[in-house]
Design a protein around this motif. Structure first.
Motif, PDB file in Angstrom:
ATOM      1  N   SER A   2       0.838  -1.192   0.000  1.00  7.84           N
ATOM      2  CA  SER A   2       0.000   0.000   0.000  1.00  7.84           C
ATOM      3  C   SER A   2       0.878   1.249   0.000  1.00  7.84           C
ATOM      4  O   SER A   2       1.654   1.475   0.928  1.00  7.84           O
ATOM      5  CB  SER A   2      -0.911   0.009   1.233  1.00  7.84           C
ATOM      6  N   LYS A 157      -9.574  -7.796  17.724  1.00  8.34           N
ATOM      7  CA  LYS A 157     -10.737  -7.067  17.228  1.00  8.34           C
ATOM      8  C   LYS A 157     -11.764  -6.867  18.343  1.00  8.34           C
ATOM      9  O   LYS A 157     -12.354  -5.788  18.485  1.00  8.34           O
ATOM     10  CB  LYS A 157     -11.369  -7.818  16.063  1.00  8.34           C
ATOM     11  N   SER A 178      -8.550  -1.683  14.482  1.00  8.58           N
ATOM     12  CA  SER A 178      -9.412  -0.649  15.044  1.00  8.58           C
ATOM     13  C   SER A 178     -10.768  -0.738  14.369  1.00  8.58           C
ATOM     14  O   SER A 178     -10.912  -0.388  13.195  1.00  8.58           O
ATOM     15  CB  SER A 178      -8.810   0.740  14.816  1.00  8.58           C
ATOM     16  N   THR A 180     -13.401  -1.905  12.160  1.00 10.41           N
ATOM     17  CA  THR A 180     -13.313  -2.737  10.954  1.00 10.41           C
ATOM     18  C   THR A 180     -11.999  -2.529  10.203  1.00 10.41           C
ATOM     19  O   THR A 180     -11.749  -3.194   9.193  1.00 10.41           O
ATOM     20  CB  THR A 180     -14.483  -2.419  10.001  1.00 10.41           C
ATOM     21  N   ASP A 181     -11.171  -1.629  10.674  1.00 12.25           N
ATOM     22  CA  ASP A 181      -9.893  -1.353  10.009  1.00 12.25           C
ATOM     23  C   ASP A 181      -8.825  -2.343  10.471  1.00 12.25           C
ATOM     24  O   ASP A 181      -8.729  -2.661  11.659  1.00 12.25           O
ATOM     25  CB  ASP A 181      -9.423   0.068  10.304  1.00 12.25           C
ATOM     26  N   LYS A 182      -8.007  -2.800   9.531  1.00 15.02           N
ATOM     27  CA  LYS A 182      -6.898  -3.698   9.859  1.00 15.02           C
ATOM     28  C   LYS A 182      -5.717  -3.394   8.960  1.00 15.02           C
ATOM     29  O   LYS A 182      -5.863  -3.271   7.749  1.00 15.02           O
ATOM     30  CB  LYS A 182      -7.301  -5.162   9.688  1.00 15.02           C
ATOM     31  N   ALA A 183      -4.544  -3.259   9.567  1.00 15.52           N
ATOM     32  CA  ALA A 183      -3.308  -3.106   8.811  1.00 15.52           C
ATOM     33  C   ALA A 183      -2.336  -4.194   9.246  1.00 15.52           C
ATOM     34  O   ALA A 183      -2.428  -4.717  10.370  1.00 15.52           O
ATOM     35  CB  ALA A 183      -2.692  -1.724   9.041  1.00 15.52           C
ATOM     36  N   ASN A 215      -4.987  10.555  14.185  1.00 16.67           N
ATOM     37  CA  ASN A 215      -5.567   9.270  13.824  1.00 16.67           C
ATOM     38  C   ASN A 215      -4.725   8.173  14.465  1.00 16.67           C
ATOM     39  O   ASN A 215      -3.629   7.846  13.987  1.00 16.67           O
ATOM     40  CB  ASN A 215      -5.588   9.112  12.298  1.00 16.67           C
ATOM     41  N   PHE A 217      -5.027   4.955  14.739  1.00 16.05           N
ATOM     42  CA  PHE A 217      -4.790   3.771  13.912  1.00 16.05           C
ATOM     43  C   PHE A 217      -3.605   4.013  12.981  1.00 16.05           C
ATOM     44  O   PHE A 217      -2.689   3.182  12.884  1.00 16.05           O
ATOM     45  CB  PHE A 217      -6.049   3.448  13.106  1.00 16.05           C
ATOM     46  N   ARG A 218      -3.597   5.142  12.350  1.00 11.81           N
ATOM     47  CA  ARG A 218      -2.469   5.491  11.471  1.00 11.81           C
ATOM     48  C   ARG A 218      -1.182   5.649  12.274  1.00 11.81           C
ATOM     49  O   ARG A 218      -0.106   5.192  11.847  1.00 11.81           O
ATOM     50  CB  ARG A 218      -2.801   6.772  10.710  1.00 11.81           C
ATOM     51  N   THR A 221       0.202   2.271  13.144  1.00  8.53           N
ATOM     52  CA  THR A 221       0.736   1.602  11.957  1.00  8.53           C
ATOM     53  C   THR A 221       2.101   2.170  11.590  1.00  8.53           C
ATOM     54  O   THR A 221       3.046   1.420  11.298  1.00  8.53           O
ATOM     55  CB  THR A 221      -0.238   1.765  10.771  1.00  8.53           C
TER      56      THR A 221
END
Length: 267
Positions: A2, A157, A178, A180-183, A215, A217-218, A221
């Protein structure tokens, strides 16, 4: 691969280095020096403070607070509760590292009390710790994982849903979850498991990125991407754990946009 993860990591690292955020750490005796040096190397400014008389002030002046339960006592647990409550009340990022979760009743009780005091924006642990934090089903041996990161994804989750925060599962593949988000980040080297405290360092680095990236989640990551890449860079200089520890700190200091573009393996 990505491209957004690559660019986000580069941008977040630039922000971290330009802003040099203060990161408050209530962490364990084993890793204080390593954690502080890692934060300095990546571009943040560490504060290591656990006294209950000053934790609220430290939370207030710092941009993020990292709570690590590696070495516990009742006064420390009270400080952790107070810090968690304060961080949540003023909207500061709160990172929890549930070191050795499931290994003792004291640790399980401490986790319950900290979570009760304030929901972390990020929880980072190995698979066994994440499993145990949610439902005590992990087979924790000391502070080392005996479960694979893959096996803990569903529990991660669920833990994210319960806390409303981001859950990071460290392993051969790092999972960042986080809602429904997954990295996934697939960087790093097996030698990282031979150096004590690198998991704790990962949590502190999460705190540094969380301090400059709203953010969460970001932020998590980007933090795990930088950790893994630094591990790979360190391995190019040594194959022994003692010198690896030093090389890893150097790698955090030396990591660049070009290195991230060349090495980041995630999605």
């Amino acid at each position: 691969m990505s491209q957004s993860i690559i660019q986000n990591t580069i941008d977040d690292l630039d922000a971290l280095r330009s802003k040099s955020p203060l990161v408050h750490n209530i962490t364990n005796y084993v890793v204080m020096n390593n954690t502080a040096n890692a934060l300095l190397a990546i571009g943040a400014s560490p504060i290591m403070a656990h006294s209950i008389e000053e934790v609220e002030e430290m939370v207030t002046i710092c941009s993020a607070t990292v709570i690590n339960i590696g070495t516990l006592s009742e006064p420390w647990i009270q400080s952790m509760e107070k810090a968690a409550t304060k961080a949540v009340s003023i909207g500061k990022p709160l990172i929890l590292d549930p070191v050795g979760a499931g290994a003792s009743n004291l640790r399980n009780m401490a986790i319950r009390r900290i979570l009760g005091a304030g929901s972390p924006t990020i929880i980072r642990g190995n698979a066994s710790e994440i499993l145990s934090t949610l439902n005590s089903s992990g087979k924790t041996k000391g502070v080392d994982a005996t479960d694979s990161s893959d096996s803990a994804v569903d529990s991660g989750k669920s833990l994210s849903k319960v806390t409303g925060g981001v859950v990071v599962i460290s392993g051969a593949t790092d999972y960042i979850l986080s809602g429904t988000d997954k990295a996934q980040v697939r960087n790093g080297d097996p030698l990282m498991t031979k150096v004590t405290g690198l998991g704790c360092t990962a949590s502190a680095i999460c705190g540094a990125f969380a301090a400059v990236q709203a953010n969460q989640f970001r932020a998590a990551t980007s933090a795990m991407a930088v950790m893994g890449i630094a591990g790979e860079m360190a391995k190019t200089k040594t194959s022994s754990p003692g010198s690896f520890q030093v090389a890893f700190i150097d790698a955090l200091y030396e990591i660049s946009a070009d290195t991230i573009k060349q090495r980041l393996n995630g999605e």
